[in-house]
Design a protein around this motif. Structure first.
Motif, PDB file in Angstrom:
ATOM      1  N   ARG A 355       0.822  -1.220   0.000  1.00  0.00           N
ATOM      2  CA  ARG A 355       0.000   0.000   0.000  1.00  0.00           C
ATOM      3  C   ARG A 355       0.851   1.264   0.000  1.00  0.00           C
ATOM      4  NH1 ARG A 355      -4.045  -1.245   4.864  1.00  0.00           N
ATOM      5  NH2 ARG A 355      -5.345   0.444   4.094  1.00  0.00           N
ATOM      6  N   GLU A 395      -5.325  -8.863  10.111  1.00  0.00           N
ATOM      7  CA  GLU A 395      -5.806  -7.675   9.410  1.00  0.00           C
ATOM      8  C   GLU A 395      -5.752  -7.885   7.887  1.00  0.00           C
ATOM      9  OE1 GLU A 395      -3.571  -4.343  10.963  1.00  0.00           O
ATOM     10  OE2 GLU A 395      -3.998  -3.159   9.165  1.00  0.00           O
ATOM     11  N   ILE A 396      -4.677  -8.453   7.398  1.00  0.00           N
ATOM     12  CA  ILE A 396      -4.504  -8.640   5.950  1.00  0.00           C
ATOM     13  C   ILE A 396      -5.487  -9.684   5.410  1.00  0.00           C
ATOM     14  CG2 ILE A 396      -2.893  -9.491   4.177  1.00  0.00           C
ATOM     15  CD1 ILE A 396      -0.647  -8.171   5.952  1.00  0.00           C
ATOM     16  N   GLN A 398      -8.331 -10.338   6.509  1.00  0.00           N
ATOM     17  CA  GLN A 398      -9.653  -9.712   6.463  1.00  0.00           C
ATOM     18  C   GLN A 398      -9.774  -8.786   5.242  1.00  0.00           C
ATOM     19  OE1 GLN A 398     -11.218  -8.163  10.103  1.00  0.00           O
ATOM     20  NE2 GLN A 398     -13.156  -8.092   8.990  1.00  0.00           N
ATOM     21  N   GLN A 399      -8.750  -7.917   5.065  1.00  0.00           N
ATOM     22  CA  GLN A 399      -8.769  -6.987   3.918  1.00  0.00           C
ATOM     23  C   GLN A 399      -8.830  -7.719   2.578  1.00  0.00           C
ATOM     24  OE1 GLN A 399      -5.183  -4.658   3.961  1.00  0.00           O
ATOM     25  NE2 GLN A 399      -5.778  -3.619   5.856  1.00  0.00           N
ATOM     26  N   MET A 400      -8.148  -8.856   2.501  1.00  0.00           N
ATOM     27  CA  MET A 400      -8.000  -9.568   1.241  1.00  0.00           C
ATOM     28  C   MET A 400      -8.945 -10.768   1.152  1.00  0.00           C
ATOM     29  SD  MET A 400      -5.796  -7.537   0.103  1.00  0.00           S
ATOM     30  CE  MET A 400      -5.440  -8.270  -1.470  1.00  0.00           C
ATOM     31  N   SER A 401      -9.977 -10.803   2.007  1.00  0.00           N
ATOM     32  CA  SER A 401     -10.836 -11.990   2.070  1.00  0.00           C
ATOM     33  C   SER A 401     -11.490 -12.286   0.717  1.00  0.00           C
ATOM     34  CB  SER A 401     -11.894 -11.810   3.153  1.00  0.00           C
ATOM     35  OG  SER A 401     -12.669 -10.669   2.849  1.00  0.00           O
TER      36      SER A 401
END
Ligand SMILES: [Zn+2]
Length: 421
Positions: A355, A395-396, A398-401
């Motif tokens: 990011r 966290e990742i 979840q973001q990339m689910s």
């Protein structure tokens, strides 16, 4: 390139940065690796790239885990791109720390708080807001400038006995002296800690944070070893180093930051106003139970690292042999230690994403894996996503689910290679 040349070429056995004993025990040898923050631009790909040994020793006298100095701090700080204030959770950690310190040690408008490696004023700004006088010491001019813009007075200098003596001569001594994530990056450890002793008021308090060696060992965090981090501390070794400079550790906090850190509290050895807390005895007992006062325990770490390499490569090769695509997520420094040590290049990992706009369009040092914007993942629909900043895996994932929409899975490399749905 401004690198230290004193260790280039053949030389005698290195000596311990703290106690000067000869270093004859290997903690782990991660081979040759480029500097982990040297992201490359396209036109640099065909040029020579400097690699330095990432051979970690442990001292059999004081148990300081350490790398030889191949890269001078001047080099590290000349292009220092890390601004502490970029992370919200980190700022929250700093705000709570400030409130806790002001209350516990009764700091007020007559106190002086000094932070060594004060970065962009990420921490001292909270003391300024409470009207407590501060002074930052920060060698990187670009980040120090950002601090000054936040009204955090900052000296652009390296810290040691020389600067401490100058400040004392100006009548400046610290009621609270802070060093967060700086001790590992100090090549002359003794000069730095001796400087802290000088700069501390008779009743002053020191707090220092660093990643905890016990966590590095127990959780196999070998990828957090970088050329820029010369030393890796247990509490028991830190206690010896401070004691050798007339400083006494009386308390410790265990923090979740950087994969597990310690915040140690120190005062002058002859200041009896602070009593040693039970947390100190408890931690020392756990470190001793883990064998951190015994050289044999350190020497078994390398096998655990070798096994991780075989497991991760096995996992990647198996995926590629089945015709599956693998891409990375993130381009952190630790990912570069991991991929260079494992020899995992573009043949196994097509690209990674990050990011941070500074990294997009550049290439990972050593492996030359390209770094793209995270949107690339939706475009190419890879079968596996290798999570390089494993400390942020929840966290990742979840973001990339959304990768599950096409059956994509996650690979987490540390503490051991695992595939997660
Ligand atoms: Zn030593």
């Amino acid at each position: 390139m401004n690198v230290n040349t004193k260790n280039n070429g053949h030389h005698a056995a290195p000596r311990c940065r703290f106690c000067q004993a000869e270093l004859s025990h290997t903690f782990v040898d991660l081979g040759m690796s480029p500097l982990c923050e040297s992201y490359l631009q396209a036109e640099q790909l065909n040029r020579m790239e400097p690699f330095y040994p990432l051979h970690v020793f442990v001292c059999d006298n004081c148990f300081l885990v350490q790398l030889e100095e191949f890269v001078s701090p001047e080099h590290i700080f000349s292009e220092y791109a890390y601004f502490s204030s970029y992370s919200d959770s980190w700022l929250d950690h700093c705000r709570r720390y400030t409130e806790h310190m002001v209350e516990r040690f009764a700091l007020n408008g007559q106190s002086l708080v000094v932070e060594l490696a004060s970065n962009d004023g990420y921490l001292l700004q909270y003391f300024v807001r409470s009207n407590i006088p501060v002074l930052g010491v920060e060698p990187a001019a670009n980040v120090a400038k950002a601090a000054q813009e936040k009204n955090v007075p900052t000296l652009v200098r390296f810290f040691g006995q020389e600067l401490a003596a100058e400040l004392v001569a100006q009548g400046k001594q610290a009621d609270l002296l802070i060093g967060n994530n700086v001790l590992a990056q100090v090549p002359d450890l003794c000069d730095f800690v001796a400087g802290m002793k000088l700069l501390l008021k008779p009743q002053g308090i020191i707090t220092v944070e660093f990643p905890h060696l016990l966590r590095l060992i127990n959780e196999n965090q070998f990828d957090t070893i970088y050329h820029e981090h010369f030393s890796y501390f247990s509490f028991l070794t830190a206690e010896r180093i401070f004691a050798a400079h007339g400083l006494r550790l009386f308390d410790v906090d265990e923090l979740p930051t950087h994969g597990g850190s310690l915040r140690i509290y120190g005062c002058h050895a002859d200041d009896s106003s602070e009593t040693v807390t039970a947390r100190v005895g408890d931690l020392l007992a756990r470190e001793e139970a883990a064998g951190l006062n015994n050289i044999a325990s350190y020497c078994s770490f390398a096998e655990q690292v070798h096994r991780t390499k075989r497991d991760l490569l096995g996992c990647l090769i198996h995926a590629r042999a089945e015709g599956k695509s693998v891409v990375g997520y993130g381009a952190p420094g630790k990912g570069n230690t991991l991929l260079n040590y494992c020899g995992a290049g573009k043949d196994l990992i097509e690209y990674t994403v990050d990011r941070n706009p500074y990294k997009q369009g550049r290439f990972l040092p050593g492996t030359h894996i390209p770094i793209h914007h995270p949107d690339k993942i939706r475009e190419t629909r890879p079968d596996y996503l290798l999570i390089l900043p494993w400390n942020l895996k929840a966290e990742i994932m979840q973001q990339m689910s959304f990768v599950r929409e096409w059956g994509g899975k996650f690979i987490v490399p540390i503490p051991k290679a695992m595939i997660l749905d």
